[in-house]
Design a protein around this motif. Structure first.
Motif, mmCIF file in Angstrom:
data_model
loop_
_atom_site.group_PDB
_atom_site.id
_atom_site.type_symbol
_atom_site.label_atom_id
_atom_site.label_comp_id
_atom_site.label_asym_id
_atom_site.label_seq_id
_atom_site.Cartn_x
_atom_site.Cartn_y
_atom_site.Cartn_z
ATOM 1 N N ARG A 162 -7.323 -4.248 -3.199
ATOM 2 C CA ARG A 162 -7.312 -2.797 -2.992
ATOM 3 C C ARG A 162 -6.187 -2.440 -2.033
ATOM 4 O O ARG A 162 -5.879 -3.177 -1.102
ATOM 5 C CB ARG A 162 -8.638 -2.309 -2.416
ATOM 6 C CG ARG A 162 -9.803 -2.337 -3.364
ATOM 7 C CD ARG A 162 -11.118 -2.154 -2.665
ATOM 8 N NE ARG A 162 -11.115 -1.027 -1.747
ATOM 9 C CZ ARG A 162 -11.838 -0.973 -0.634
ATOM 10 N NH1 ARG A 162 -12.597 -2.012 -0.289
ATOM 11 N NH2 ARG A 162 -11.809 0.075 0.138
ATOM 12 N N GLU A 195 -7.601 3.332 -5.592
ATOM 13 C CA GLU A 195 -7.333 2.371 -4.517
ATOM 14 C C GLU A 195 -7.089 0.958 -5.042
ATOM 15 O O GLU A 195 -6.467 0.150 -4.377
ATOM 16 C CB GLU A 195 -8.511 2.313 -3.536
ATOM 17 C CG GLU A 195 -8.271 3.061 -2.247
ATOM 18 C CD GLU A 195 -9.371 2.796 -1.226
ATOM 19 O OE1 GLU A 195 -9.680 3.741 -0.507
ATOM 20 O OE2 GLU A 195 -9.907 1.681 -1.147
ATOM 21 N N ARG A 202 0.808 -1.227 0.000
ATOM 22 C CA ARG A 202 0.000 0.000 0.000
ATOM 23 C C ARG A 202 0.835 1.268 0.000
ATOM 24 O O ARG A 202 0.281 2.372 -0.080
ATOM 25 C CB ARG A 202 -0.941 0.005 1.212
ATOM 26 C CG ARG A 202 -0.254 0.206 2.553
ATOM 27 C CD ARG A 202 -1.223 -0.010 3.698
ATOM 28 N NE ARG A 202 -2.294 0.954 3.694
ATOM 29 C CZ ARG A 202 -2.297 2.061 4.451
ATOM 30 N NH1 ARG A 202 -1.292 2.315 5.264
ATOM 31 N NH2 ARG A 202 -3.319 2.892 4.400
ATOM 32 N N CYS A 257 -5.717 -0.350 0.671
ATOM 33 C CA CYS A 257 -6.354 0.539 1.632
ATOM 34 C C CYS A 257 -5.866 0.239 3.041
ATOM 35 O O CYS A 257 -5.197 -0.740 3.275
ATOM 36 C CB CYS A 257 -7.863 0.411 1.569
ATOM 37 S SG CYS A 257 -8.481 -1.248 1.802
ATOM 38 N N LYS A 289 -0.050 4.485 -2.118
ATOM 39 C CA LYS A 289 -1.440 4.473 -2.560
ATOM 40 C C LYS A 289 -2.262 5.438 -1.700
ATOM 41 O O LYS A 289 -2.020 5.576 -0.503
ATOM 42 C CB LYS A 289 -2.043 3.073 -2.442
ATOM 43 C CG LYS A 289 -1.398 2.033 -3.335
ATOM 44 C CD LYS A 289 -1.686 2.257 -4.798
ATOM 45 C CE LYS A 289 -3.099 1.874 -5.163
ATOM 46 N NZ LYS A 289 -3.348 1.993 -6.616
ATOM 47 N N THR A 290 -3.206 6.106 -2.313
ATOM 48 C CA THR A 290 -4.083 7.018 -1.576
ATOM 49 C C THR A 290 -5.492 6.451 -1.521
ATOM 50 O O THR A 290 -5.910 5.692 -2.406
ATOM 51 C CB THR A 290 -4.118 8.407 -2.242
ATOM 52 O OG1 THR A 290 -4.531 8.264 -3.611
ATOM 53 C CG2 THR A 290 -2.741 9.052 -2.211
ATOM 54 N N LEU A 291 -6.210 6.814 -0.480
ATOM 55 C CA LEU A 291 -7.556 6.302 -0.290
ATOM 56 C C LEU A 291 -8.580 7.083 -1.100
ATOM 57 O O LEU A 291 -8.381 8.257 -1.422
ATOM 58 C CB LEU A 291 -7.930 6.356 1.191
ATOM 59 C CG LEU A 291 -7.060 5.537 2.147
ATOM 60 C CD1 LEU A 291 -7.532 5.733 3.585
ATOM 61 C CD2 LEU A 291 -7.086 4.066 1.783
ATOM 62 N N TYR A 301 -15.937 6.488 -2.779
ATOM 63 C CA TYR A 301 -16.244 5.219 -2.127
ATOM 64 C C TYR A 301 -17.680 4.782 -2.416
ATOM 65 O O TYR A 301 -17.966 3.594 -2.518
ATOM 66 C CB TYR A 301 -16.022 5.353 -0.615
ATOM 67 C CG TYR A 301 -16.062 4.049 0.143
ATOM 68 C CD1 TYR A 301 -14.908 3.286 0.313
ATOM 69 C CD2 TYR A 301 -17.251 3.574 0.695
ATOM 70 C CE1 TYR A 301 -14.938 2.085 1.007
ATOM 71 C CE2 TYR A 301 -17.290 2.379 1.398
ATOM 72 C CZ TYR A 301 -16.128 1.639 1.546
ATOM 73 O OH TYR A 301 -16.181 0.455 2.234
ATOM 74 N N SER A 331 -11.998 9.181 -1.735
ATOM 75 C CA SER A 331 -12.818 10.110 -0.965
ATOM 76 C C SER A 331 -14.137 9.424 -0.647
ATOM 77 O O SER A 331 -14.457 8.355 -1.191
ATOM 78 C CB SER A 331 -13.083 11.378 -1.767
ATOM 79 O OG SER A 331 -13.885 11.079 -2.905
#
Length: 226
Positions: free
Chosen positions: A224, A127, A105, A226, A108-110, A116, A112
């Protein structure tokens, strides 16, 4: 070898007894097949299968360094790291699981909150690390993931038996938790404009959305970051 590791990992969980950390897992798993042929291979032990899985994963984690994949339907180093973490979790190797999950990860950015809740149907999602893209020349009817798991495609199973969460579990999710946005407590899903012939039950999920009521295409997430 990464595909082989993934497949053996799925198969041994289906056809062998679970892996137990701290013992010799001599229970039968699945055959280990390393060459192409039509020989009848005996079942290997669960321990042997996991040894081969980890051998393949360790090699993939070396060979895929600096490889740049063209899109998220392909495997790369992140996926190898993520699978190594998953296997380690199954084996109860917590420190290895944490190490490789953090590697996978890194950077990696989550999503919003808006992203989502947008349908989990685009393999370009920032993600996603690995997924299948269902394009317009592939079937748009009942052979797709979206024909069974989406909230909005017009198939019999979705119209009559939409996926739902247990109300007690839903009530344990704080309103500030982004996961609360993918369920509709009323079941009416007003924003989706579902046709009148769709059954509308409370607490139904809208996590997965197909292209439309007449087009079941929905990209499929496998991993993913996350």
């Amino acid at each position: 070898m990464l595909y082989r590791a993934f497949c053996n990992y799925q198969l041994v969980q289906l056809f062998g007894k679970r892996y137990e950390n701290g013992i010799t897992n001599s229970q039968l798993g699945v055959p280990i097949i390393l060459t192409v042929g039509d020989e009848s291979n005996p079942r290997s032990t669960v321990e042997e299968v996991y040894n081969q899985i980890n051998k393949d994963l360790d090699e993939a984690n070396v060979l895929l360094v600096d490889y740049k994949k063209p899109n998220n339907s392909h495997l790369d180093l992140r996926v190898a790291q993520g699978l190594k973490a998953r296997v380690a979790l199954t084996q109860g190797n917590w420190s290895i699981a944490a190490e490789y999950a953090n590697k996978a990860r890194n950077g990696k950015t989550l999503m919003s909150m808006a992203e989502y809740a947008s349908g989990f149907n685009d393999y370009n999602n920032k993600e996603w690390m690995w997924g299948s893209h269902v394009n317009e020349v592939q079937t748009q009817s009942f052979g797709n993931f979206g024909a069974y798991m989406s909230r909005n495609f017009s198939s019999t199973v979705i119209r009559s038996c939409p996926k739902a969460i247990n109300s007690k579990l839903y009530n344990m999710i704080p309103e500030s938790d982004v996961r609360s946005t993918i369920f509709d407590k009323t079941g009416k899903h007003v924003a989706l404009e579902l046709p009148s012939n769709f059954s509308k039950f409370p607490y139904t999920s809208q996590k997965f959305l197909a292209v439309s009521t007449g087009d079941s295409r929905c990209d499929i997430p496998y991993m993913r970051g996350c």
